[in-house]
Design an enzyme around this catalytic site. Structure first.
Site, short mmCIF file in Angstrom:
data_model
loop_
_atom_site.label_atom_id
_atom_site.label_comp_id
_atom_site.label_asym_id
_atom_site.label_seq_id
_atom_site.Cartn_x
_atom_site.Cartn_y
_atom_site.Cartn_z
N THR A 183 -114.27 -33.50 -49.95
CA THR A 183 -114.19 -33.94 -48.54
C THR A 183 -115.57 -34.00 -47.88
OG1 THR A 183 -112.07 -32.89 -48.29
CG2 THR A 183 -113.36 -33.07 -46.30
N ARG A 211 -98.39 -35.96 -50.10
CA ARG A 211 -99.07 -34.65 -50.11
C ARG A 211 -100.06 -34.54 -48.94
NH1 ARG A 211 -104.79 -33.05 -50.68
NH2 ARG A 211 -104.81 -31.00 -51.63
N VAL A 212 -100.03 -33.41 -48.25
CA VAL A 212 -101.00 -33.15 -47.18
C VAL A 212 -101.86 -31.98 -47.61
CG1 VAL A 212 -101.27 -32.41 -44.79
CG2 VAL A 212 -99.45 -34.03 -45.39
N GLY A 213 -103.17 -32.16 -47.62
CA GLY A 213 -104.08 -31.07 -48.00
C GLY A 213 -104.45 -30.23 -46.80
N ASP A 214 -105.51 -29.45 -46.97
CA ASP A 214 -105.95 -28.57 -45.88
C ASP A 214 -106.72 -29.33 -44.79
OD1 ASP A 214 -108.02 -29.07 -47.74
OD2 ASP A 214 -109.16 -27.36 -47.01
N THR A 234 -114.01 -27.41 -48.02
CA THR A 234 -113.81 -28.49 -48.97
C THR A 234 -113.37 -27.89 -50.31
OG1 THR A 234 -114.85 -30.33 -50.17
CG2 THR A 234 -116.29 -28.50 -49.60
N GLY A 235 -112.54 -28.62 -51.01
CA GLY A 235 -112.06 -28.11 -52.29
C GLY A 235 -110.56 -28.26 -52.42
N GLY A 237 -107.31 -28.05 -51.52
CA GLY A 237 -106.58 -27.81 -50.27
C GLY A 237 -105.23 -27.17 -50.49
N1 ASP Z 1 -109.68 -30.27 -49.35
C1 ASP Z 1 -109.32 -31.63 -49.65
C2 ASP Z 1 -107.90 -31.70 -50.05
O1 ASP Z 1 -107.44 -30.82 -50.76
C3 ASP Z 1 -110.12 -32.24 -50.72
C4 ASP Z 1 -111.56 -31.90 -50.74
O2 ASP Z 1 -112.06 -31.15 -49.94
O3 ASP Z 1 -112.26 -32.43 -51.58
O4 ASP Z 1 -107.26 -32.66 -49.71
#
Ligand code: ASP
Length: 323
Positions: A183, A211-214, A234-235, A237
């Protein structure tokens, strides 16, 4: 800062608003000058744009939005906006959120399709409606009403990658295991006591549709409070959402932790509650009212490079790894 055990961590998160206002932390922000902090290498161009917008008389919200528009518009950034990798059915679904630390107001969109600037739509959700989050078809129709032009978000490059994934009989799916994160998360201050945090993503590549991430969840992907500072994540989620990452970091700062200590403490807490989390894709950034910053990654496999703009200097730096 002393390590915080699990019970103390919970107490910390529960009792922070009062502490923050008692300490009057917002008072020192003016000394710091504008500062922009973003995730990943594309954060550098985003920070530079944000600084330019602020210098040109734009608001901090304008700066964060226009900064994030840079990777959203860049087809070579395959995890954000136009050119972002699609879901398992080949549809690009975007998530974004923005939070204004003065009014304690946020706007976000989830699963937005055919609109390349979800951060701009998220801002309008905050400014033009009484809602905080719009999802899917409703978010799309709202964007159209606001004048956004629908367009295909797949590029020849992202389409080819999806086709290769689809054609691979051994491809990983999210019924089993996650893949691919990056992200743009951004936190900024105008140096006058005001904080805004924003983030924008195409989420996990080849995710299960819907799907909904963080990233678009307030308190998870972003959080900002002028009394304390701001944070973004980021990462993975699907993992980080369970820790309300950004609000937890802001609350740790409200209790007196430096941004770096707060980021590290959150990661330590994740490992304490489940040792498997040490292998997780987790990275966080934070800033306090003194303009101090923090950036941390869980491990070498998901090592965040972050971008910092301060005093006219634009840099790419390595985050501190927990493991
Ligand atoms: N956190 C985001 C998600 O899981 C992806 C990302 O940060 O790369 O949707």
């Amino acid at each position: 800062m002393e390590p915080v055990d699990r019970r103390d961590f919970i107490k910390t998160v529960a009792g922070t608003a009062a502490v923050a206002s008692l300490e009057g932390r917002g008072a020192v922000a003016a000394e710091a000058g504008p500062v922009f902090l973003s995730t990943w290498i594309w954060g550098k161009a985003a920070n530079e744009r944000a600084a330019e917008v602020l210098k040109g008389g734009g608001s901090l919200l304008d700066a964060i939005e226009k900064g994030i528009n840079i990777p959203e518009n860049d087809p070579n950034v395959m995890t954000v906006g136009y050119g972002g990798l699609p879901n398992a059915e080949g549809v690009v679904e975007l998530d974004a959120a923005i939070m204004d630390g003065t009014r304690h107001r946020a706007g976000s969109v989830c699963n937005l399709h055919m609109i390349k600037n979800p951060i701009s739509v998220a801002r309008l959700v905050m400014e033009k409606t009484r809602h905080t989050t719009l999802a899917g078809e409703g978010a799309f129709r709202f964007a159209l009403k606001m004048g956004f032009e629908p367009q295909t978000l797949l590029t020849p490059q992202s389409l080819q990658k999806w086709q290769e994934w689809k054609a691979d009989p051994h491809h990983k799916t999210f019924w089993l295991s996650p893949d691919n994160h990056d992200t743009i998360g951004m936190v900024g201050t105008d140096g006058k006591g005001h904080f805004v945090a924003g983030c924008s993503t195409s989420g996990s590549a080849y995710k299960i549709p819907g799907r909904v991430g963080d990233s678009p969840l307030i308190g998870c992907g972003v959080y900002a409070d002028d009394n304390v500072g701001a944070a973004s994540a980021t990462g993975d989620g699907d993992l980080m959402t369970n820790y309300c990452t950004s609000v937890s970091i802001v609350h740790l700062m409200a209790r007196g932790a430096s941004p770096q200590d707060a980021c590290m403490e959150l990661l330590r807490h994740m490992v304490k509650t489940d040792p498997q989390n040490k292998d997780g894709g987790v990275a966080v950034i934070a800033m306090n009212t003194r303009g101090e910053i923090g950036a941390a990654s869980m491990n070498e496999a998901f090592h965040l490079k972050y971008a910092l703009w301060r005093d006219g200097q634009s840099q790419l730096l390595d985050s501190v790894k927990l493991i």
